[in-house]
Design a protein around this motif. Structure first.
Motif, short mmCIF file in Angstrom:
data_model
loop_
_atom_site.label_atom_id
_atom_site.label_comp_id
_atom_site.label_asym_id
_atom_site.label_seq_id
_atom_site.Cartn_x
_atom_site.Cartn_y
_atom_site.Cartn_z
N ALA A 52 21.61 60.68 31.78
CA ALA A 52 20.19 61.03 31.71
C ALA A 52 20.01 62.51 31.46
N ASP A 53 18.93 62.85 30.77
CA ASP A 53 18.56 64.24 30.51
C ASP A 53 17.95 64.86 31.76
N GLY A 54 17.78 66.18 31.72
CA GLY A 54 17.02 66.87 32.76
C GLY A 54 17.83 67.15 34.01
N ARG A 55 17.11 67.30 35.12
CA ARG A 55 17.75 67.76 36.34
C ARG A 55 18.32 66.63 37.19
N THR A 56 18.14 65.39 36.76
CA THR A 56 18.62 64.29 37.59
C THR A 56 18.92 63.05 36.77
N PHE A 57 19.77 62.20 37.32
CA PHE A 57 19.95 60.85 36.81
C PHE A 57 18.66 60.09 37.14
N THR A 96 20.29 63.20 41.40
CA THR A 96 20.20 62.07 42.32
C THR A 96 20.24 60.76 41.55
N ALA A 97 20.87 59.77 42.16
CA ALA A 97 20.83 58.39 41.66
C ALA A 97 20.31 57.56 42.81
N LEU A 98 19.01 57.28 42.80
CA LEU A 98 18.36 56.69 43.96
C LEU A 98 17.69 55.37 43.61
N GLY A 99 17.67 54.47 44.57
CA GLY A 99 16.99 53.21 44.38
C GLY A 99 17.51 52.48 43.15
N GLY A 100 16.57 52.16 42.24
CA GLY A 100 16.97 51.49 41.01
C GLY A 100 17.95 52.29 40.19
N GLY A 101 17.94 53.62 40.35
CA GLY A 101 18.92 54.45 39.64
C GLY A 101 20.34 54.17 40.10
N LEU A 102 20.54 54.05 41.41
CA LEU A 102 21.87 53.70 41.91
C LEU A 102 22.22 52.26 41.54
N VAL A 119 23.39 60.10 46.15
CA VAL A 119 23.02 58.71 45.84
C VAL A 119 22.39 58.08 47.08
N GLY A 120 21.65 57.00 46.87
CA GLY A 120 21.05 56.32 48.01
C GLY A 120 20.14 55.19 47.57
N LEU A 121 19.82 54.34 48.54
CA LEU A 121 18.88 53.24 48.33
C LEU A 121 17.76 53.38 49.36
N PRO A 122 16.76 54.24 49.08
CA PRO A 122 15.74 54.57 50.07
C PRO A 122 14.51 53.66 50.07
N GLU A 123 14.62 52.48 49.49
CA GLU A 123 13.45 51.61 49.37
C GLU A 123 12.79 51.28 50.71
N VAL A 124 13.59 51.26 51.77
CA VAL A 124 13.05 50.93 53.10
C VAL A 124 11.91 51.87 53.48
#
Length: 476
Positions: A52-57, A96-102, A119-124
């Motif tokens: 991904a471009d920019g500052r994050t995945f 960061t690779a978070l939620g759907g990104g991870l 990385v993380g799955l913070p949906e909760v």
């Protein structure tokens, strides 16, 4: 285009460009599928890289789509396509690779991350659970116990821990995701690194002790919450299901149950409330003050000093010719000797609410827990309040802007006067009255302050929202 495909030598690169955080909106999801098809059809590409471009995945789903009719392709289907790719598929992570990104990364066959990636799955935290395979693929990599802890807490995991746990395969010292991804792809093609198709890994070993321990913890800490218990059910399904596909179906059922939960709506309401409480309505092109005098002594000043250099803001202990804004500690002399905007710093539980109107055009009220502060405009120009708010936010202070009267003080007084069993309803009644009197710029600011400063139940979305829902239900 949100996603485009380009080949670098014998490596095909699928590049996501959806600023600011590459959220997985419908355009990105369909773009991933189309770019993947293009990469598979490219006979000169021996391996593919997703980055991904920019500052994050990818930092997660596009939250603006929540509560609306789903648009194809759904993320679980996108990840199924990724995982089924006949060529080695490498995810190059950064930021960061978070939620759907991870979950997208877990659908790839090999994961490399730049140093500093989280990385993380913070949906909760939004009243949800990972709905695109996170509860089925992560336990296959890290065990039931670790997946339970990660997903029910929603915490972010640093790259080093992610590597140790097996979530990622390597940490790269490359400067860009492209460099890291191309190098990893070449190593996979050379046979020096081995890809893993997560969904083809065996289901994790049953761990009834970890399940029991997690349920006991949840029942002690947050028995009223809905989604954490559904997360436990989904991870148990990962163990018990006869196949990945069966586990994914059960995960989807539980995800949709969370989507239908009132708690999800309340938590997402707060998510949006927290995005712009420092913005004064109808003020444009404002900028932070760069030269600020902190007059007197207060613990808050130490926090501001630590953030000042990174924010590019000069802080002094006395006003000088360059000073643009003065922040006065509670016991500091009110006459700063400088003709610039002055903010009077006040603390909850000290002094009267009228003090701010007598002494300065702006007043800063600090919550007792220090998590949030309220910048009240008593008599300043809106532009001055906005510039002051931007300054304090740049100094890492969570700010809510308001006018005329302190909402924090009023809430504190209501809580002090009400019996413990009636404090929640007291905040609800007060929030309705304060909104009617126009002290808040946005009604959601009342909700944010009550949750962050006074512990109003987060899953209810705040007292004003709850009171409004109750009134609407009575009118039906």
């Amino acid at each position: 285009m949100s996603v485009h495909y380009q080949r670098h030598g014998d490596i095909g690169v699928i590049q996501i460009a959806n600023p600011p955080v590459n959220a997985l909106g419908q355009a990105v999801r369909s773009g991933l599928v189309n770019a993947l098809k293009e990469g598979i059809a490219d006979t000169d590409a021996k391996a593919l890289v997703v980055l991904a471009d920019g500052r994050t995945f990818i930092a997660g789903a596009d939250i603006r789509e929540f509560g609306k009719p789903p648009q194809a392709p759904l993320l679980p289907d996108v990840i199924t396509h990724l995982e089924a790719c006949p060529k080695p598929l490498i995810a190059a992570l950064h930021g960061t690779a978070l939620g759907g990104g991870l979950e997208v990364a877990l659908g790839c066959h090999y994961r490399i991350a730049l140093a500093g990636t989280r990385v993380g799955l913070p949906e909760v935290k939004l009243g949800l659970l990972p709905g695109a395979g996170g509860t089925q693929r992560l336990p296959r990599l890290v065990s039931v116990e670790r997946a339970l802890e990660m997903i029910t807490s929603g915490r972010f995991v640093e790259a080093e821990e992610a590597l140790e746990a097996g979530i990622i395969d390597a940490i790269s010292d490359a400067k860009t995701p492209l460099e890291a991804g191309l190098a990893a792809a070449q190593e996979v093609l050379a046979g020096t690194q081995t890809p893993r198709i997560t969904g083809q890994l065996p289901a994790p070993a049953a761990d009834s002790q970890a399940i029991t321990k997690t349920l006991e913890h949840l029942n002690q800490q947050s028995p009223e919450l809905f989604s954490p218990f559904r997360i436990v059910e989904a991870i148990q399904a990962c163990v018990d299901a006869e196949s990945l596909e069966a586990g994914l179906r059960r995960e989807r059922e539980l995800f949709l149950a969370c989507m239908d939960s009132p708690q999800r709506a309340g938590l997402i309401h707060l998510f949006f409330a927290a995005r712009s409480p420092h913005l004064v309505p109808d003020v444009e092109k404002a900028s932070a003050f760069k030269h600020v005098a902190l007059i007197g002594e207060h613990p808050l000043f130490e926090r501001l000093q630590k953030a000042a250099q990174k924010a590019g803001i000069s802080l002094t202990s006395t006003p000088d010719e360059a000073t643009e804004l003065c922040l006065l500690a509670p016991n500091a002399p009110r006459d700063s000797g400088k003709a610039c905007p002055v903010i009077a710093l006040e603390e909850i539980g000290a002094g009267s609410d009228s003090a701010c109107s007598k002494d300065s055009a702006l007043s800063l009220i600090i919550a007792e827990n220090g998590h949030i502060a309220e910048l009240i405009n008593v008599s300043a120009e809106p532009l001055i309040q906005q510039r002051a708010a931007l300054t304090l936010k740049a100094l890492r202070l969570n700010i809510v802007v308001s006018q005329q009267k302190s909402m924090l003080r009023a809430m504190h007084a209501a809580i002090q006067q009400a019996p413990t069993s009636e404090r929640q309803s007291a905040l609800e009644q007060l929030s309705v009255n304060m909104a009617k009197q126009g002290f808040c710029y946005r009604e959601s600011d009342l909700d944010l302050l009550a949750v962050e400063a006074f512990g109003y139940p987060r899953h209810l979305g705040g007292p004003h929202r709850q009171a409004t829902l109750s009134t609407a239900a009575q009118d039906v």
